[in-house]
Design a protein around this motif. Structure first.
Motif, PDB file in Angstrom:
ATOM      1  N   UNK A  72       3.260   7.908   4.232  1.00 47.62           N
ATOM      2  CA  UNK A  72       2.385   8.981   4.560  1.00 47.62           C
ATOM      3  C   UNK A  72       3.195  10.296   4.753  1.00 47.62           C
ATOM      4  N   UNK A  73       2.839  11.338   4.227  1.00 47.13           N
ATOM      5  CA  UNK A  73       3.577  12.592   4.551  1.00 47.13           C
ATOM      6  C   UNK A  73       3.297  13.131   5.945  1.00 47.13           C
ATOM      7  N   UNK A  74       4.068  13.536   6.542  1.00 43.21           N
ATOM      8  CA  UNK A  74       3.873  14.066   8.024  1.00 43.21           C
ATOM      9  C   UNK A  74       2.833  15.167   8.105  1.00 43.21           C
ATOM     10  N   UNK A  75       3.192  15.919   7.037  1.00 39.40           N
ATOM     11  CA  UNK A  75       2.171  17.159   6.963  1.00 39.40           C
ATOM     12  C   UNK A  75       0.460  16.804   6.481  1.00 39.40           C
ATOM     13  N   UNK A  76       0.460  15.545   6.091  1.00 41.74           N
ATOM     14  CA  UNK A  76      -1.058  14.952   5.798  1.00 41.74           C
ATOM     15  C   UNK A  76      -1.425  14.126   7.048  1.00 41.74           C
ATOM     16  N   UNK A  77      -0.894  14.203   7.809  1.00 44.52           N
ATOM     17  CA  UNK A  77      -1.438  13.505   9.263  1.00 44.52           C
ATOM     18  C   UNK A  77      -1.938  14.733  10.235  1.00 44.52           C
ATOM     19  N   UNK A  78      -3.115  14.812  10.382  1.00 44.40           N
ATOM     20  CA  UNK A  78      -3.557  15.817  11.271  1.00 44.40           C
ATOM     21  C   UNK A  78      -3.980  15.064  12.623  1.00 44.40           C
ATOM     22  N   UNK A  79      -3.502  15.634  13.742  1.00 44.09           N
ATOM     23  CA  UNK A  79      -3.691  15.277  14.935  1.00 44.09           C
ATOM     24  C   UNK A  79      -4.450  16.259  15.886  1.00 44.09           C
ATOM     25  N   UNK A  80      -5.578  15.652  16.496  1.00 42.05           N
ATOM     26  CA  UNK A  80      -6.420  16.470  17.584  1.00 42.05           C
ATOM     27  C   UNK A  80      -6.627  15.844  18.757  1.00 42.05           C
ATOM     28  N   UNK A  81      -6.620  16.507  19.916  1.00 43.87           N
ATOM     29  CA  UNK A  81      -7.007  15.596  21.060  1.00 43.87           C
ATOM     30  C   UNK A  81      -8.310  16.201  21.676  1.00 43.87           C
ATOM     31  N   UNK A  99       3.071   4.811   9.611  1.00 44.95           N
ATOM     32  CA  UNK A  99       2.373   5.254   8.530  1.00 44.95           C
ATOM     33  C   UNK A  99       3.447   5.998   7.568  1.00 44.95           C
ATOM     34  N   UNK A 100       4.222   6.832   8.322  1.00 46.29           N
ATOM     35  CA  UNK A 100       5.381   7.568   7.705  1.00 46.29           C
ATOM     36  C   UNK A 100       6.573   6.665   7.093  1.00 46.29           C
ATOM     37  N   UNK A 101       6.999   5.819   7.981  1.00 44.64           N
ATOM     38  CA  UNK A 101       8.254   4.927   7.771  1.00 44.64           C
ATOM     39  C   UNK A 101       7.759   3.784   6.721  1.00 44.64           C
ATOM     40  N   UNK A 102       6.673   3.302   7.012  1.00 48.01           N
ATOM     41  CA  UNK A 102       6.459   1.838   6.327  1.00 48.01           C
ATOM     42  C   UNK A 102       5.555   2.370   4.869  1.00 48.01           C
ATOM     43  N   UNK A 103       4.826   3.273   4.858  1.00 42.94           N
ATOM     44  CA  UNK A 103       3.713   3.484   3.852  1.00 42.94           C
ATOM     45  C   UNK A 103       4.020   5.242   3.240  1.00 42.94           C
ATOM     46  N   UNK A 154       0.597  -1.286  -0.033  1.00 44.06           N
ATOM     47  CA  UNK A 154       0.100  -0.056   0.069  1.00 44.06           C
ATOM     48  C   UNK A 154       0.980   1.296  -0.085  1.00 44.06           C
ATOM     49  N   UNK A 155       0.553   2.140  -0.747  1.00 45.05           N
ATOM     50  CA  UNK A 155       1.323   3.459  -1.043  1.00 45.05           C
ATOM     51  C   UNK A 155       0.412   4.605  -0.173  1.00 45.05           C
ATOM     52  N   UNK A 156       0.942   4.922   0.675  1.00 47.05           N
ATOM     53  CA  UNK A 156       0.234   6.032   1.408  1.00 47.05           C
ATOM     54  C   UNK A 156       0.523   7.327   1.110  1.00 47.05           C
ATOM     55  N   UNK A 157       1.308   7.634   0.448  1.00 49.91           N
ATOM     56  CA  UNK A 157       2.010   9.110  -0.177  1.00 49.91           C
ATOM     57  C   UNK A 157       0.994   9.981  -0.423  1.00 49.91           C
ATOM     58  N   UNK A 158      -0.246   9.815  -0.795  1.00 50.51           N
ATOM     59  CA  UNK A 158      -1.036  10.797  -1.395  1.00 50.51           C
ATOM     60  C   UNK A 158      -2.336  10.723  -0.193  1.00 50.51           C
ATOM     61  N   UNK A 167       0.932   5.087  21.800  1.00 53.79           N
ATOM     62  CA  UNK A 167       0.077   4.662  20.839  1.00 53.79           C
ATOM     63  C   UNK A 167       0.155   5.607  19.801  1.00 53.79           C
ATOM     64  N   UNK A 168      -0.235   6.759  19.871  1.00 57.41           N
ATOM     65  CA  UNK A 168      -0.201   8.161  18.649  1.00 57.41           C
ATOM     66  C   UNK A 168       1.101   7.891  17.947  1.00 57.41           C
ATOM     67  N   UNK A 169       2.242   7.890  18.711  1.00 52.40           N
ATOM     68  CA  UNK A 169       3.773   7.792  17.973  1.00 52.40           C
ATOM     69  C   UNK A 169       3.671   6.561  17.317  1.00 52.40           C
ATOM     70  N   UNK A 170       3.388   5.370  17.489  1.00 47.95           N
ATOM     71  CA  UNK A 170       3.464   4.311  16.951  1.00 47.95           C
ATOM     72  C   UNK A 170       2.532   4.245  15.581  1.00 47.95           C
TER      73      UNK A 170
END
Length: 180
Positions: free
Chosen positions: A51-60, A45-49, A15-19, A37-40
């Protein structure tokens, strides 16, 4: 009896998560565990697939009960934003929290409501929403499942949730394009 390895076996598909655009909504309750868990999930997603860090939105949010509401609102907001200025909607959501059983029925009520709420958000919005809520009987179980603590066999389930989010997002895109 042979010992088996718990968890999902690796997919034969790549799976290519780049987009992809991924949302992580997490609780601040039991934060030391949640943070791992969030860090994992993020690192996987970033290292294996890719996914661009800027495309991950984190909300608490404060607690687990608020996870479904927040996930739903942010999915809807991403849709509105996408229509207004040609942005991308979230391809998948991971809801992360930790519920640890105490001496009252509170645990059961919250766990059931959160599980049903997260499923409803996913089905109602057509966006894969990963149930990343640990429901543990004690602190030690929660620590083990976040890859923390001293016990052998510990494993960070955030890794699994990151893998699941990418897989489901990619598959959902194919299904939406009519590719089975």
């Amino acid at each position: 009896m042979d010992i088996f390895v718990k968890g999902v076996s690796p997919s034969e598909e790549k799976f290519d998560g780049s987009s992809l655009r991924i949302l992580i909504v997490h609780t601040r309750w039991n934060y030391q565990i949640v943070e791992a868990l969030v860090r994992g999930a993020e690192e996987t997603m970033i290292s294996q697939y890719q996914v661009k860090r800027e495309n991950i939105t984190v909300q608490s949010v404060a607690g687990a009960y608020e996870l479904p509401f927040t996930a739903q609102r942010l999915i809807l907001a991403s849709r509105a934003q996408a229509q207004a200025n040609n942005a991308k909607i979230f391809d998948a959501v991971i809801c992360i929290g930790v519920l640890i059983k105490g001496a009252t029925m509170h645990f059961e009520y919250i766990a059931e409501a959160v599980a049903q709420g997260i499923m409803r958000v996913s089905l109602d919005n057509g966006v894969p929403v990963v149930f990343g809520v640990l429901t543990c009987l004690n602190d030690e179980q929660a620590l083990e499942r976040a890859g923390l603590g001293d016990k052998p066999g510990k494993h960070n389930h955030g890794i699994d949730w990151g893998q699941c989010a990418v897989e489901m997002a990619c598959k959902n895109r194919r299904w939406m394009d009519g590719i089975i």
